[in-house]
Design an enzyme around this catalytic site. Structure first.
Site, PDB file in Angstrom:
ATOM      1  CG  HIS A   1      -0.207   0.216   2.563  1.00 46.76           C
ATOM      2  ND1 HIS A   1       0.457  -0.939   2.937  1.00 46.76           N
ATOM      3  CD2 HIS A   1       0.200   1.195   3.549  1.00 46.76           C
ATOM      4  CE1 HIS A   1       1.104  -0.343   4.300  1.00 46.76           C
ATOM      5  NE2 HIS A   1       0.826   0.799   4.543  1.00 46.76           N
TER       6      HIS A   1
ATOM      7  CG  ASP B   1       1.649   4.998   4.743  1.00 43.66           C
ATOM      8  OD1 ASP B   1       0.818   3.756   4.978  1.00 43.66           O
ATOM      9  OD2 ASP B   1       2.643   5.408   5.117  1.00 43.66           O
TER      10      ASP B   1
ATOM     11  CG  HIS C   1       4.860   1.143   2.938  1.00 38.99           C
ATOM     12  ND1 HIS C   1       4.240   2.380   2.408  1.00 38.99           N
ATOM     13  CD2 HIS C   1       4.540   0.765   4.013  1.00 38.99           C
ATOM     14  CE1 HIS C   1       3.708   2.603   3.364  1.00 38.99           C
ATOM     15  NE2 HIS C   1       3.455   1.774   4.415  1.00 38.99           N
TER      16      HIS C   1
ATOM     17  NE  ARG D   1       1.885   4.467   9.489  1.00 45.25           N
ATOM     18  CZ  ARG D   1       0.889   5.115   9.250  1.00 45.25           C
ATOM     19  NH1 ARG D   1       0.192   5.684  10.001  1.00 45.25           N
ATOM     20  NH2 ARG D   1       0.588   5.053   7.730  1.00 45.25           N
TER      21      ARG D   1
HETATM   22  C1  SIN Z   1       3.191   0.880   7.711  1.00 40.89           C
HETATM   23  O1  SIN Z   1       2.413   0.415   6.741  1.00 40.89           O
HETATM   24  O2  SIN Z   1       2.692   2.191   7.867  1.00 40.89           O
HETATM   25  C2  SIN Z   1       3.902   0.208   8.744  1.00 40.89           C
HETATM   26  C3  SIN Z   1       5.139  -0.473   8.020  1.00 40.89           C
HETATM   27  C4  SIN Z   1       5.786  -1.434   8.932  1.00 40.89           C
HETATM   28  O3  SIN Z   1       5.500  -1.471  10.111  1.00 40.89           O
HETATM   29  O4  SIN Z   1       6.911  -1.818   8.764  1.00 40.89           O
END
Ligand code: SIN
Length: 290
Positions: A104, A106, A261, A276
């Site tokens: 995805h 973000d 990612h 995050r």
């Molecule tokens: C995310 O997709 O924002 C998190 C990625 C991760 O935890 O590696």
């Protein structure tokens, strides 16, 4: 070693990812250093800093060098930090879907999707738990000219309904420790150009992702699926990927304008804790070529 003023850079993969040495992210950064970090981010999609010791306030201050922070609409924030979420994966959750465990980009369900995401490893598994990004600029450039021209005319509808809607992937609240609360906020469809222009480099970006890009405008999901599937599979070719092995204290900042990612779900029995924050972005556009 790549050439930047003020810090050292080592690329982690052929597709990008810049590991940066000599920066303490807990301290305020000089404007010229921030400008060089922005350049590294735009050119290499992700920047990484190792061995950082950060409080939530310091991580937020680091991320604010790149723009105002954005809030994630449907996930309960960390107590006392409305712009931060804590991604926790407990050892006993081993067989369950992990947060970020599908390809995805973000928040592309937003009218102005986030520019970047800054992720900090508080606890990382002894083995596994990597994150992988794709370089969507390389993915665009590898398409045939005829396909590029066709995609430049298309608009893609994005929505969080497949993941966070009533029947979505996360509807069963698999991730209790994440305190995900599905809401209507992100379930509307938002149009974005299928090919967007990077506002800092001018490069073209294949702007689709598995989770949120659900159909082409004026087409059904079924009609759109074959081409979207092709574009997503194409994006995930190994030569477009950037893979990062986390250690406690690793900090990553990625460019959501030019990447997809995935958080790899391969660490049963281990705990993984990541903080995050996201940085506000602007409306994607495709610059007309003369
Ligand atoms: C995310 O997709 O924002 C998190 C990625 C991760 O935890 O590696």
């Amino acid at each position: 070693m790549d050439r930047y003023r003020g810090f050292e850079v080592n690329l982690v993969c052929g597709a990008g990812g810049a590991e940066i040495g000599g920066i303490d992210a807990s301290r305020p950064l000089a404007p010229e250093v921030v400008a060089e970090l922005r350049r590294a981010l735009a050119e290499h999609c992700v920047i990484f800093l190792r061995d950082q010791v950060l409080t939530p306030e310091q991580q937020k201050a680091f991320a604010r060098h790149f723009g105002p922070l954005a809030r994630t609409p449907f996930i309960k924030p960390l107590d006392g930090h409305p712009e931060m979420m804590r991604i926790v994966r407990e050892p006993q959750e081993a067989k369950k879907l992990n947060f970020g465990g599908r390809w995805h980009t973000d928040m592309t369900f937003s009218p102005e999707p986030v520019l970047g995401t800054c992720l900090y490893a508080r606890e990382s598994p002894a083995v596994g738990g990597d994150t992988i990004w794709t370089n969507q600029m390389l993915a665009f450039e590898a398409l045939s000219p005829a396909m590029q021209r066709m995609l430049e005319k298309l608009t893609v509808m994005h929505s969080a309904k497949r993941s966070y809607g009533p029947q979505g992937t996360y509807a069963d609240d698999d991730l209790k420790s994440m305190r995900i609360q599905a809401s209507d906020a992100a379930l509307k469809e938002q149009p974005h150009p299928c090919i967007r222009t990077h506002p800092e480099t001018g490069r073209s970006i294949l702007y689709v992702n598995w989770v949120y890009a659900i159909r082409f405008q004026d087409m059904t999901e079924a009609e759109s699926a074959p081409l979207l599937d092709f574009l997503n599979r194409h994006s995930q070719r190994p030569e477009f990927q950037i893979r990062f092995r986390w250690r406690q204290g690793s900090l990553a900042l990625w460019d959501n304008r030019s990447t997809q990612h995935i958080a790899v779900n391969d660490y049963p029995g281990y705990r993984r804790v990541m903080d995050r924050v996201t940085i506000s972005g602007d409306k994607p556009y495709l610059k007309e070529t003369p």
